[in-house]
Design a protein around this motif. Structure first.
Motif, PDB file in Angstrom:
ATOM      1  N   LEU A  91      32.399  32.893  49.683  1.00 22.16           N
ATOM      2  CA  LEU A  91      33.555  32.824  48.793  1.00 22.16           C
ATOM      3  C   LEU A  91      34.633  33.771  49.289  1.00 22.16           C
ATOM      4  N   MET A  92      35.859  33.229  49.437  1.00 25.21           N
ATOM      5  CA  MET A  92      37.001  34.046  49.834  1.00 25.21           C
ATOM      6  C   MET A  92      38.003  34.085  48.688  1.00 25.21           C
ATOM      7  N   ILE A  93      38.513  35.270  48.389  1.00 25.64           N
ATOM      8  CA  ILE A  93      39.562  35.441  47.391  1.00 25.64           C
ATOM      9  C   ILE A  93      40.759  36.091  48.068  1.00 25.64           C
ATOM     10  N   TYR A  94      41.899  35.452  47.945  1.00 25.47           N
ATOM     11  CA  TYR A  94      43.131  35.948  48.555  1.00 25.47           C
ATOM     12  C   TYR A  94      44.058  36.438  47.452  1.00 25.47           C
ATOM     13  N   LYS A 141      28.941  41.424  48.576  1.00 19.59           N
ATOM     14  CA  LYS A 141      28.808  41.140  50.004  1.00 19.59           C
ATOM     15  C   LYS A 141      29.078  39.671  50.303  1.00 19.59           C
ATOM     16  N   GLY A 142      28.901  38.822  49.281  1.00 21.48           N
ATOM     17  CA  GLY A 142      29.151  37.398  49.455  1.00 21.48           C
ATOM     18  C   GLY A 142      30.558  36.980  49.105  1.00 21.48           C
ATOM     19  N   ILE A 143      31.408  37.958  48.770  1.00 19.35           N
ATOM     20  CA  ILE A 143      32.793  37.671  48.392  1.00 19.35           C
ATOM     21  C   ILE A 143      33.721  38.409  49.344  1.00 19.35           C
ATOM     22  N   GLY A 144      34.505  37.669  50.103  1.00 20.22           N
ATOM     23  CA  GLY A 144      35.511  38.281  50.958  1.00 20.22           C
ATOM     24  C   GLY A 144      36.824  38.355  50.204  1.00 20.22           C
ATOM     25  N   VAL A 145      37.444  39.520  50.194  1.00 23.27           N
ATOM     26  CA  VAL A 145      38.708  39.704  49.480  1.00 23.27           C
ATOM     27  C   VAL A 145      39.775  40.175  50.458  1.00 23.27           C
ATOM     28  N   MET A 146      40.875  39.429  50.527  1.00 27.49           N
ATOM     29  CA  MET A 146      42.007  39.861  51.336  1.00 27.49           C
ATOM     30  C   MET A 146      43.096  40.352  50.403  1.00 27.49           C
ATOM     31  N   LEU A 147      43.353  41.663  50.453  1.00 28.78           N
ATOM     32  CA  LEU A 147      44.304  42.287  49.552  1.00 28.78           C
ATOM     33  C   LEU A 147      45.729  42.057  50.018  1.00 28.78           C
ATOM     34  N   GLN A 148      46.659  42.067  49.070  1.00 25.96           N
ATOM     35  CA  GLN A 148      48.041  41.787  49.412  1.00 25.96           C
ATOM     36  C   GLN A 148      48.648  42.879  50.285  1.00 25.96           C
ATOM     37  N   GLY A 149      48.140  44.103  50.208  1.00 25.19           N
ATOM     38  CA  GLY A 149      48.680  45.182  51.037  1.00 25.19           C
ATOM     39  C   GLY A 149      47.962  45.347  52.352  1.00 25.19           C
ATOM     40  N   ASN A 150      47.113  44.398  52.717  1.00 17.48           N
ATOM     41  CA  ASN A 150      46.318  44.421  53.955  1.00 17.48           C
ATOM     42  C   ASN A 150      45.193  45.443  53.895  1.00 17.48           C
ATOM     43  N   GLY A 151      45.509  46.689  53.551  1.00 15.01           N
ATOM     44  CA  GLY A 151      44.481  47.713  53.481  1.00 15.01           C
ATOM     45  C   GLY A 151      43.934  48.135  54.827  1.00 15.01           C
ATOM     46  N   LEU A 152      44.668  47.857  55.905  1.00 16.78           N
ATOM     47  CA  LEU A 152      44.210  48.266  57.235  1.00 16.78           C
ATOM     48  C   LEU A 152      44.358  49.770  57.404  1.00 16.78           C
ATOM     49  N   LEU A 153      43.381  50.394  58.044  1.00 17.00           N
ATOM     50  CA  LEU A 153      43.455  51.824  58.335  1.00 17.00           C
ATOM     51  C   LEU A 153      44.326  52.023  59.567  1.00 17.00           C
TER      52      LEU A 153
END
Length: 263
Positions: free
Chosen positions: A163-166, A83-95
């Motif tokens: 923490l953000m991971i891109y 919950k403390g780690i935000g991850v932005m995936l390369q494929g966006n992952g938007l519904l």
């Protein structure tokens, strides 16, 4: 006075997949407030490292610490840490059947008991932070690649993670959209007091916003230092990657030379 503990710390980590060693002897520290670029050619093991940072992959040896404590192994503790780690995936992952606002609201609905009006207000704030408040009711198919990437960023920020991971945030974006996304990464990191790890092979777009750069190749860290030092290095292996040269110390054979060079 002792320096604060790093947000992320890896000590002599070895990461295996399918019985093969992908990364070995990986040691790094990510101080609070920095933007750290983890660079390397495709297939170098960057995604494997990301899996270790999020607890998806347990090290074969060595230790991974996040927020000053070892990566938990129990599912409940791991879910709480994530919950403390935000991850932005390369494929966006938007519904695709949800609007931009509904996509951003997903983590808030899944992980909080906030009332609907509060969630709606937070969603507007997150979309405003990435410059897309006017696109709240648009569906992903109605957005450009850069806009969709920014919606994914707003969603990753929904729970205010420290923490953000891109993961390859610039894949498929044109140079202008890439510049917008990377400047946004830097601005949000500073204004929100985040720590950011950008895993990418896009060197020239990423270095201007980074505080520290790490290069992974041939299964290990081959460079760790400032962006300025990276640009000035004469190391032939690193220069091959930076210059995009097909021949050199980094192998690009169809089959890996040995298990340790596989990624």
């Amino acid at each position: 006075m002792n320096a604060p503990a790093p947000i992320v710390r890896l000590d002599r980590v070895r990461l295996d997949r399918g019985g093969r060693t992908i990364l070995r002897d990986i040691s790094l520290e990510v101080p609070k407030g920095q933007v750290v670029a983890v660079l390397g050619p495709s297939g170098s093991g960057k995604s494997t490292l990301l899996a270790a940072l999020t607890g998806e992959l347990e090290p074969a040896s060595g230790t991974v610490e996040v927020f000053g404590r070892p990566m938990p192994t129990r599912n409940r503790d791991l879910l709480e840490l994530r919950k403390g780690i935000g991850v932005m995936l390369q494929g966006n992952g938007l519904l695709t059947d949800l609007t931009a606002a509904e996509n951003v609201a997903l983590p808030l609905r899944a992980h909080t008991t906030l009332p609907k009006p509060v969630i709606e207000r937070l969603v507007r704030m997150k979309l405003h932070a990435v410059g897309l408040r006017a696109a709240a009711d648009a569906f992903p198919r109605e957005l450009s690649g850069g806009m969709a990437r920014r919606v994914a960023l707003a969603r990753a920020l929904a729970l205010d993670p420290p923490l953000m991971i891109y993961d390859e945030p610039l894949t498929g974006l044109d140079p202008i959209a890439s510049g917008v996304v990377m400047s946004l990464v830097r601005r949000l990191n500073d204004t929100l007091g985040l720590t950011s790890i950008v895993v990418t092979h896009h060197v020239h777009e990423t270095l201007p916003v980074a505080d520290h750069a790490i290069v992974i190749a041939n299964g290990q860290i081959v460079f760790s230092g400032s962006p300025e030092a990276l640009s000035a290095t004469e190391d032939p292996l690193v220069r091959q990657f930076l210059n995009g040269e097909p021949d050199g110390p980094i192998g690009f054979d169809a089959a890996p030379r040995n298990a340790q060079e596989a990624a």
